[in-house]
Design a protein around this motif. Structure first.
Motif, mmCIF file in Angstrom:
data_model
loop_
_atom_site.group_PDB
_atom_site.id
_atom_site.type_symbol
_atom_site.label_atom_id
_atom_site.label_comp_id
_atom_site.label_asym_id
_atom_site.label_seq_id
_atom_site.Cartn_x
_atom_site.Cartn_y
_atom_site.Cartn_z
ATOM 1 N N ARG A 125 -3.512 -4.238 13.926
ATOM 2 C CA ARG A 125 -3.799 -3.795 12.555
ATOM 3 C C ARG A 125 -3.579 -4.930 11.555
ATOM 4 N N THR A 126 -4.106 -6.105 11.898
ATOM 5 C CA THR A 126 -4.044 -7.252 10.998
ATOM 6 C C THR A 126 -5.460 -7.709 10.675
ATOM 7 N N SER A 127 -5.581 -8.686 9.787
ATOM 8 C CA SER A 127 -6.896 -9.194 9.392
ATOM 9 C C SER A 127 -7.252 -10.430 10.204
ATOM 10 N N CYS A 128 -8.541 -10.773 10.204
ATOM 11 C CA CYS A 128 -8.988 -11.989 10.869
ATOM 12 C C CYS A 128 -10.275 -12.480 10.221
ATOM 13 N N ARG A 129 -10.624 -13.711 10.539
ATOM 14 C CA ARG A 129 -11.842 -14.323 10.013
ATOM 15 C C ARG A 129 -12.891 -14.354 11.120
ATOM 16 N N LEU A 130 -14.111 -13.932 10.786
ATOM 17 C CA LEU A 130 -15.210 -13.935 11.744
ATOM 18 C C LEU A 130 -16.314 -14.883 11.310
ATOM 19 N N PHE B 146 -12.858 -3.088 7.975
ATOM 20 C CA PHE B 146 -13.065 -3.243 6.539
ATOM 21 C C PHE B 146 -13.547 -4.668 6.284
ATOM 22 N N ASP B 147 -14.679 -4.790 5.611
ATOM 23 C CA ASP B 147 -15.258 -6.087 5.276
ATOM 24 C C ASP B 147 -14.851 -6.401 3.832
ATOM 25 N N PHE B 148 -14.033 -7.455 3.652
ATOM 26 C CA PHE B 148 -13.506 -7.764 2.322
ATOM 27 C C PHE B 148 -14.595 -8.219 1.357
ATOM 28 N N SER B 149 -15.656 -8.836 1.870
ATOM 29 C CA SER B 149 -16.717 -9.304 0.971
ATOM 30 C C SER B 149 -17.566 -8.136 0.455
ATOM 31 N N ARG B 150 -17.814 -7.142 1.329
ATOM 32 C CA ARG B 150 -18.625 -5.992 0.928
ATOM 33 C C ARG B 150 -17.773 -4.834 0.416
ATOM 34 N N LYS B 151 -16.451 -4.968 0.628
ATOM 35 C CA LYS B 151 -15.493 -3.971 0.135
ATOM 36 C C LYS B 151 -15.786 -2.565 0.660
ATOM 37 N N LEU C 49 -19.552 -14.832 16.682
ATOM 38 C CA LEU C 49 -19.637 -16.205 17.186
ATOM 39 C C LEU C 49 -18.267 -16.861 17.298
ATOM 40 N N SER C 50 -17.322 -16.409 16.487
ATOM 41 C CA SER C 50 -15.951 -16.895 16.570
ATOM 42 C C SER C 50 -15.062 -15.969 15.774
ATOM 43 N N SER C 51 -13.772 -15.979 16.086
ATOM 44 C CA SER C 51 -12.802 -15.189 15.327
ATOM 45 C C SER C 51 -11.471 -15.921 15.330
ATOM 46 N N ASP C 52 -10.772 -15.865 14.201
ATOM 47 C CA ASP C 52 -9.487 -16.534 14.046
ATOM 48 C C ASP C 52 -8.515 -15.587 13.355
ATOM 49 N N PRO C 53 -7.269 -15.577 13.792
ATOM 50 C CA PRO C 53 -6.295 -14.654 13.198
ATOM 51 C C PRO C 53 -5.926 -15.040 11.769
ATOM 52 N N LEU C 54 -5.682 -14.027 10.952
ATOM 53 C CA LEU C 54 -5.187 -14.212 9.587
ATOM 54 C C LEU C 54 -4.012 -13.251 9.390
ATOM 55 N N PRO C 55 -2.901 -13.471 10.094
ATOM 56 C CA PRO C 55 -1.791 -12.508 10.047
ATOM 57 C C PRO C 55 -1.171 -12.342 8.673
ATOM 58 N N ASP C 56 -1.323 -13.354 7.792
ATOM 59 C CA ASP C 56 -0.721 -13.273 6.459
ATOM 60 C C ASP C 56 -1.648 -12.635 5.432
ATOM 61 N N HIS C 57 -2.898 -12.374 5.834
ATOM 62 C CA HIS C 57 -3.840 -11.747 4.913
ATOM 63 C C HIS C 57 -3.552 -10.250 4.841
ATOM 64 N N ARG D 58 -16.956 -13.903 7.578
ATOM 65 C CA ARG D 58 -16.438 -12.645 7.055
ATOM 66 C C ARG D 58 -14.926 -12.593 7.271
ATOM 67 N N ILE D 59 -14.219 -12.027 6.341
ATOM 68 C CA ILE D 59 -12.816 -11.682 6.541
ATOM 69 C C ILE D 59 -12.769 -10.168 6.670
ATOM 70 N N VAL D 60 -12.235 -9.706 7.783
ATOM 71 C CA VAL D 60 -12.269 -8.276 8.084
ATOM 72 C C VAL D 60 -10.895 -7.798 8.537
#
Length: 315
Positions: free
Chosen positions: A157-162, A194-199, A210-218, A175-177
């Motif tokens: 239940r954390t965010s990540c970058r796609l 949840f897509d932060f850009s499209r809210k 194509l890729s995903s990276d963790p964003l635990p602090d988001h 995308r940040i989701v």
């Protein structure tokens, strides 16, 4: 006596030098299935909780540790030994084994997310196996390295970058989701996020990540805010009116209808996929039962069409 037995078992399993050797051992098939689970968790999620492994297979923590030791012995890139002390970084909790930076799976099999959910059993009679033919259609390929952070974020239940390629855009976009659920529908795996850009909450096809990276602090977004996920729609399936009475009777039996109706309760977010899989999407959208090329129809089609149109207008 139990402690002594556990020590003997640890020594016994640690002598296994290859997966093929497991086939000849008593309980080897069960151990192999558990080792495959360890392999899949490290490959797809990047970590394994000891307690989750024990709970999944109904084994003790001692046996779970034996499984990990056996896996480490067989692996060319074993996960580091878990050290006692505070919880692992990233909120994974104590008792977590992390995927090493350089990782090679123990099981040399094609990558398929089906292995995370489907348990494969050997034939009950090896002398006369049941003849079962499965049609193999082209698969939507999912690469573990590209979705691992996304799957972990879904579970944690954390965010990540796609980096994602949609079919509505000519170029891939970032995308940040914040994902909260994985769904298999219409022959593909999707992540509800949840897509932060499209809210808003939308679906992402895993095969198009194509890729995903963790964003635990988001900051995460609670899944409770996904109204379409929590609201349900009842779809009343009936035999198609154009069928003869005997044909309608057999369709009712085929679909397990009660008094000629089979009511399916589906999440509003999944309504599109249900109608798509039942090959009724176009007919429901246009409210024309003659467009249905299947022997079923939706009794409450107007209500279902309104719910579908309302959801699609929001997304």
């Amino acid at each position: 006596m139990n402690i002594h037995h556990a020590n003997i078992k640890t020594e016994y399993t640690m002598t296994v030098k290859s997966l093929s050797e497991l086939e000849s051992l008593r309980g080897g098939a069960a151990l192999k299935a558990r080792l495959k689970h360890v392999d899949d968790r490290l490959k797809w999620f990047g970590y394994l909780r000891l307690s989750d492994h024990a709970s999944k297979f109904g084994i003790s923590d001692v046996q779970a540790k034996i499984d990990i030791k056996t896996y480490r012995y067989l692996s060319p890139t074993p996960p580091p030994e878990r050290k006692p002390g505070p919880a692992a970084a990233g909120g994974l909790g104590a008792g977590t084994y992390l995927r090493p930076g350089k990782f090679a799976p123990v099981f040399d099999v094609s990558d398929s997310m089906d292995d995370l959910w489907v348990t494969r059993f050997p034939d009950a009679r090896t002398d006369e196996p049941l003849s079962l033919e499965v049609l193999s259609a082209p698969e939507h390929r999912i690469v573990p390295d590209e979705v691992r952070a996304l799957l972990a974020a879904t579970e944690l239940r954390t965010s990540c970058r796609l980096r994602y390629q949609s079919m509505t855009s000519t170029e891939a976009s970032e995308r940040i989701v914040c994902p909260h659920a994985i769904v298999k529908a219409s022959g593909r795996y999707h992540v509800r996020a949840f897509d932060f850009s499209r809210k808003r909450f939308i679906d992402f096809s895993l095969s198009r990540v194509l890729s995903s990276d963790p964003l635990p602090d988001h900051a995460p977004v609670p899944a409770a805010l996904d109204d379409d996920w929590h609201k349900t729609v009842e779809v009343a399936f009936v035999a198609h009116p154009r069928l003869s009475p005997p044909q309608r009777s057999i369709i009712a039996r085929e679909y397990g209808m009660q008094q000629g109706v089979a009511v399916i309760t589906v999440r509003r977010a999944m309504l599109f996929y249900l109608l798509d899989e039942m090959r009724l999407l176009k007919a429901i959208r246009q409210q024309d039962k003659d467009l249905a090329d299947v022997p079923i129809w939706v009794k409450n089609s107007k209500y279902v069409a309104d719910e579908l149109a309302s959801m699609e207008s929001e997304t």
